[in-house]
Write an enzyme that holds these catalytic residues in place. Structure first.
Site, PDB file in Angstrom:
ATOM      1  N   PRO A 246     104.211  77.163  44.020  1.00 16.72           N
ATOM      2  CA  PRO A 246     104.480  77.811  45.502  1.00 16.72           C
ATOM      3  C   PRO A 246     103.423  77.969  46.680  1.00 16.72           C
ATOM      4  O   PRO A 246     103.384  79.194  46.700  1.00 16.72           O
ATOM      5  CB  PRO A 246     105.702  78.790  45.746  1.00 16.72           C
ATOM      6  CG  PRO A 246     105.595  78.982  44.337  1.00 16.72           C
ATOM      7  CD  PRO A 246     105.712  78.240  43.224  1.00 16.72           C
ATOM      8  N   CYS A 247     102.414  77.360  46.410  1.00 17.90           N
ATOM      9  CA  CYS A 247     100.977  78.141  46.850  1.00 17.90           C
ATOM     10  C   CYS A 247     101.408  77.955  48.195  1.00 17.90           C
ATOM     11  O   CYS A 247     100.562  79.254  49.452  1.00 17.90           O
ATOM     12  CB  CYS A 247     100.105  76.860  46.760  1.00 17.90           C
ATOM     13  SG  CYS A 247      99.845  74.988  46.553  1.00 17.90           S
ATOM     14  N   HIS A 248     102.233  77.393  48.670  1.00 21.11           N
ATOM     15  CA  HIS A 248     102.615  77.504  50.615  1.00 21.11           C
ATOM     16  C   HIS A 248     102.997  78.990  50.893  1.00 21.11           C
ATOM     17  O   HIS A 248     103.269  79.613  52.095  1.00 21.11           O
ATOM     18  CB  HIS A 248     103.266  76.295  51.035  1.00 21.11           C
ATOM     19  CG  HIS A 248     105.059  76.982  50.335  1.00 21.11           C
ATOM     20  ND1 HIS A 248     105.022  75.848  48.364  1.00 21.11           N
ATOM     21  CD2 HIS A 248     106.094  77.546  49.913  1.00 21.11           C
ATOM     22  CE1 HIS A 248     106.324  76.763  48.180  1.00 21.11           C
ATOM     23  NE2 HIS A 248     107.347  77.052  49.256  1.00 21.11           N
TER      24      HIS A 248
END
Length: 282
Positions: A246-248
């Site tokens: 989850p780089c978001h």
């Protein structure tokens, strides 16, 4: 040919882009609906079906001030929290069920010559995507509407691998994460090409719970190198697996969402969607 899901997401994305640009003025339902050429009632139904909440509530989740509150609240204990008290199972940490195995030099030597990679195309709440896997787990997932372009970008990562279009169990388990009910979600295995530093950063991202946010600086602190914020940003930008890693959920310390490999509007959509799913259970 675009599916109805793709078309709906594109309209929702237009609405989110408008909300992002105008959140300070708190635009009314009628104003946003007009921007995407829908009646207010139709837009309300479509948006609620997609996000699980109203446009007004969603606007809160993608506002800078809300992001700042989350960052301030979670600064001290975020990485030590395994469960959010009182929330549904959708708030479980990714690292409870996503495992990363780094590829050996032999597995990606000569452009992946030793690898057999299956790939398939799928729909998600955030548009079309491609997902690919080796015999050990998912090695790539990316949002892309054009299937030919998506496949070419995958092949560029592993130019000498043996590719076949096939949906396997690794991919099916990965795609199930887009469902609301995670009660039956099994282990998701990732098989990734990356340096030791990149793998360390990607593993740290798995510790950020759904609906929460973190800064690049705090990620650097968590991996034991407070001066590595820029290197952390580079590693996050090279994440090969959209959404699952989850780089978001990593944003600027100012509360601004910042860039995203698959587009800033999609990043806002994911952050808002996750916030709606989690906070609706409180």
């Amino acid at each position: 040919m675009q599916t109805q899901t793709d078309l709906n997401y594109q309209r929702i994305a237009e609405a989110i882009e408008y909300l992002k640009k105008n959140f300070k003025s708190q635009p009314k339902l009628e104003e946003v609906a007009e921007q995407i050429h829908l009646s207010p009632s139709h837009f309300q139904r479509m948006f609620t079906d997609w996000a699980g909440t109203s446009p007004k509530k969603f606007l809160q989740y993608i506002s800078v001030e809300h992001a700042k509150k989350i960052l301030k609240k979670e600064q001290a204990s975020l990485f030590e929290t395994a469960f959010e008290t009182g929330l549904s199972s959708t708030s479980r940490l990714h690292d409870l069920f996503v495992t990363i195995e780094g590829m050996t030099p032999a597995e990606y030597r000569d452009g992946g010559k030793s690898l057999k990679i299956n790939y398939s195309f799928a729909e998600s709440p955030f548009g079309a995507l491609i997902v690919a896997s080796t015999s050990k787990g998912v090695c790539y997932m990316a949002f892309e509407e054009n299937e030919e372009k998506a496949l070419n970008e995958l092949k560029a990562k592993f130019p000498n691998a043996d590719f076949g279009q096939k949906l396997d169990m690794f991919q099916q388990h990965a795609l199930f994460i887009f469902q609301t009910d995670w009660s039956k979600l099994g282990k998701i295995k990732l098989h990734l090409r990356g340096t030791d530093f990149q793998l360390k950063v990607w593993e740290s991202l798995l510790k950020i719970p759904m609906g929460k946010l973190q800064t690049y600086g705090h990620i650097a602190e968590q991996i034991g190198n407070v001066k590595a914020s820029r290197a952390v940003g580079t590693a996050i930008g090279s994440n090969p697996v959209a959404f699952l890693i989850p780089c978001h959920r990593v944003i600027q310390s100012s509360g601004e969402f910042g860039g995203y490999m698959w587009g800033p509007t999609r990043k806002a959509a994911i952050i808002g969607w996750e916030g709606a799913k989690v906070y609706s259970q409180i």
